[in-house]
Scaffold this active site. Structure first.
Site, PDB file in Angstrom:
ATOM      1  N   SER A  90      -1.223 -13.218  -8.631  1.00 37.18           N
ATOM      2  CA  SER A  90      -1.492 -12.153  -7.663  1.00 37.18           C
ATOM      3  C   SER A  90      -0.747 -10.863  -7.967  1.00 37.18           C
ATOM      4  CB  SER A  90      -1.111 -12.621  -6.252  1.00 37.18           C
ATOM      5  OG  SER A  90      -1.551 -13.926  -6.004  1.00 37.18           O
ATOM      6  N   HIS A 126      -6.731 -16.840 -12.272  1.00 36.55           N
ATOM      7  CA  HIS A 126      -7.008 -15.595 -11.558  1.00 36.55           C
ATOM      8  C   HIS A 126      -5.965 -14.593 -12.020  1.00 36.55           C
ATOM      9  CE1 HIS A 126      -8.163 -13.058  -8.038  1.00 36.55           C
ATOM     10  NE2 HIS A 126      -6.886 -12.699  -8.090  1.00 36.55           N
ATOM     11  N   TYR A 166       2.959  -8.287  -5.047  1.00 38.72           N
ATOM     12  CA  TYR A 166       1.597  -8.633  -4.643  1.00 38.72           C
ATOM     13  C   TYR A 166       0.695  -7.417  -4.827  1.00 38.72           C
ATOM     14  CZ  TYR A 166      -1.694 -11.311  -1.680  1.00 38.72           C
ATOM     15  OH  TYR A 166      -2.755 -12.033  -1.192  1.00 38.72           O
ATOM     16  N   HIS A 177      -4.494 -10.555 -12.939  1.00 39.76           N
ATOM     17  CA  HIS A 177      -4.523  -9.133 -12.595  1.00 39.76           C
ATOM     18  C   HIS A 177      -4.070  -8.316 -13.795  1.00 39.76           C
ATOM     19  CE1 HIS A 177      -5.572  -8.613  -8.291  1.00 39.76           C
ATOM     20  NE2 HIS A 177      -5.283  -9.899  -8.240  1.00 39.76           N
ATOM     21  N   ARG A 230     -14.654  -9.397  -3.119  1.00 40.62           N
ATOM     22  CA  ARG A 230     -13.550  -9.930  -2.310  1.00 40.62           C
ATOM     23  C   ARG A 230     -12.250  -9.253  -2.718  1.00 40.62           C
ATOM     24  NH1 ARG A 230      -8.643 -11.602  -2.675  1.00 40.62           N
ATOM     25  NH2 ARG A 230      -9.212 -12.922  -4.443  1.00 40.62           N
ATOM     26  N   ASP A 231     -11.728  -9.546  -3.900  1.00 33.63           N
ATOM     27  CA  ASP A 231     -10.519  -8.851  -4.350  1.00 33.63           C
ATOM     28  C   ASP A 231     -10.789  -7.353  -4.468  1.00 33.63           C
ATOM     29  OD1 ASP A 231      -7.967  -8.285  -5.543  1.00 33.63           O
ATOM     30  OD2 ASP A 231      -7.938 -10.321  -6.319  1.00 33.63           O
ATOM     31  N   HIS A 239      -9.884  -4.630  -1.749  1.00 31.38           N
ATOM     32  CA  HIS A 239      -8.608  -3.918  -1.694  1.00 31.38           C
ATOM     33  C   HIS A 239      -8.732  -2.531  -2.316  1.00 31.38           C
ATOM     34  CE1 HIS A 239      -6.342  -7.374  -0.271  1.00 31.38           C
ATOM     35  NE2 HIS A 239      -6.823  -8.112  -1.259  1.00 31.38           N
TER      36      HIS A 239
END
EC number: 4.1.3.39
Length: 346
Positions: free
Chosen positions: A177, A206, A297, A208, A23-24, A27
């Protein structure tokens, strides 16, 4: 409301590892992946013992568009491919109200999706009410996903989490995010959640990797009582990627935290299957570091790189300007406007 703060020193810490490679990670490949490769990755993850596998366009169900990026296949083709090989993990998807609808949610459920994360901007939890309640009615495991969590102070973010809980969310995430949060920022937000949420409501993280803190931030979150941790094979995700599942699981082992993952199997899937799919290395570099530094983002990276190439700019210039303007998900089209403004000043 909880009256005590759980700590990861307890012998009974059990983690729920939610993989987001499919899903992520969309990108990182501009939402282009074959259903056959989805099946290979999903099957490897299921065999490796992750608790849940998220599948959809990078921007969630129905994210296919010129604004977010058209996908090579439909969500349904990807979900069906994963559902055919996943036998133990919970098949999960992401839904952003305003992009995905209840109709898409119901279709995903019919295809075998058992769990959904309903995502909103960190100050807009109220738009998730219908989708969370519908997911509960469908018998799904439901999490609230407060994106760009660094933009809200801990208490404000916790109040938004409480709204999602009131709509029926089993879990609410601190969703970094932009990869902008440091360990203290994560710690403060998780504590604020725990102080206001019911004891039975789970908390997720979550992270990054834009500031190279995704594993550290996830570890701090668990130490503060988080049980659900998002991670991906080789960190495959937007920007510098998500929390890489292999080192996180290794650290979890060193802490004695319980989980169901096979570390070597995850390493093999990351190196043999996922890394070869990347057309751009998912790593901390001058562009992705700027995402975290400017609090942008993470999925804006490829859009900014495209605009920079088109108008002869440094991607970092665009990302800094995006951060200064405070753009959020859904405003990808404004990146071109920013690039035009910067080009005109040269």
């Amino acid at each position: 409301m909880s009256t005590t703060t759980p700590t990861a020193d307890d012998d009974d810490v059990t983690l729920y590892i939610q993989d987001v490679t499919l899903r992520d990670g969309m990108h990182a490949t501009r939402h282009h992946i074959t259903p056959e490769n989805v099946a290979v990755i999903a099957g490897a993850l299921d065999s490796a013992g992750v608790d849940a596998i998220e599948v959809s366009h990078g921007d969630g169900l129905a994210g296919h568009s010129l604004t977010y990026g058209p996908g090579s296949n439909t969500d349904w083709e990807w979900i069906e491919a994963a559902a055919a090989v996943v036998h133990c993990a919970k098949l999960t998807t992401l839904l952003l109200p305003g992009i995905g609808t209840v109709a898409e949610l119901k279709r995903a459920r019919a295809l075998g999706v058992q769990s959904v994360r309903v995502a909103t901007h960190c100050t807009e939890a109220d738009v998730s009410a219908q989708h969370i309640s519908t997911a509960r009615e469908l018998g799904m495991d439901v999490s609230g996903f407060l994106m760009m969590s660094h933009l809200a102070e801990p208490q404000q973010l916790a109040e938004q989490a409480k709204l999602m809980e009131s709509y029926g969310a089993h879990c609410v995430y601190v969703t970094d995010s932009g990869g902008r949060l440091t360990m203290d920022g994560v710690r403060q937000r998780v504590r604020a959640y725990r102080d206001i949420l019911d004891a039975e409501t789970q908390i997720g993280i979550h992270a990054h990797q834009n500031l190279s803190l995704s594993v550290a931030n996830s570890v701090v979150a668990v130490e503060e009582g988080v049980t659900r941790v998002d991670a991906s094979l080789a960190g495959h995700g937007a920007g510098a990627g998500n929390c890489p599942i292999e080192p996180f699981v290794a650290v979890a082992d060193l802490h004695g935290w319980k989980h169901n993952c096979d570390l070597f199997a995850l390493q093999d899937a990351a190196d043999d299957v996922v890394r070869p799919l990347q057309d751009r290395p998912v790593q901390v570099d001058r562009e992705t570091l700027t995402l975290g530094y400017a609090g942008v983002y993470s999925s804006f990276l490829r859009h900014a790189e495209t605009a920079a190439k088109q108008y002869g700019l440094d991607t970092r210039q665009i990302l800094l300007a995006v951060g200064e303007r405070g753009l959020v998900g859904g405003q990808e089209d404004l990146i071109t406007d920013i690039a035009l403004d910067l080009a005109a000043r040269q």
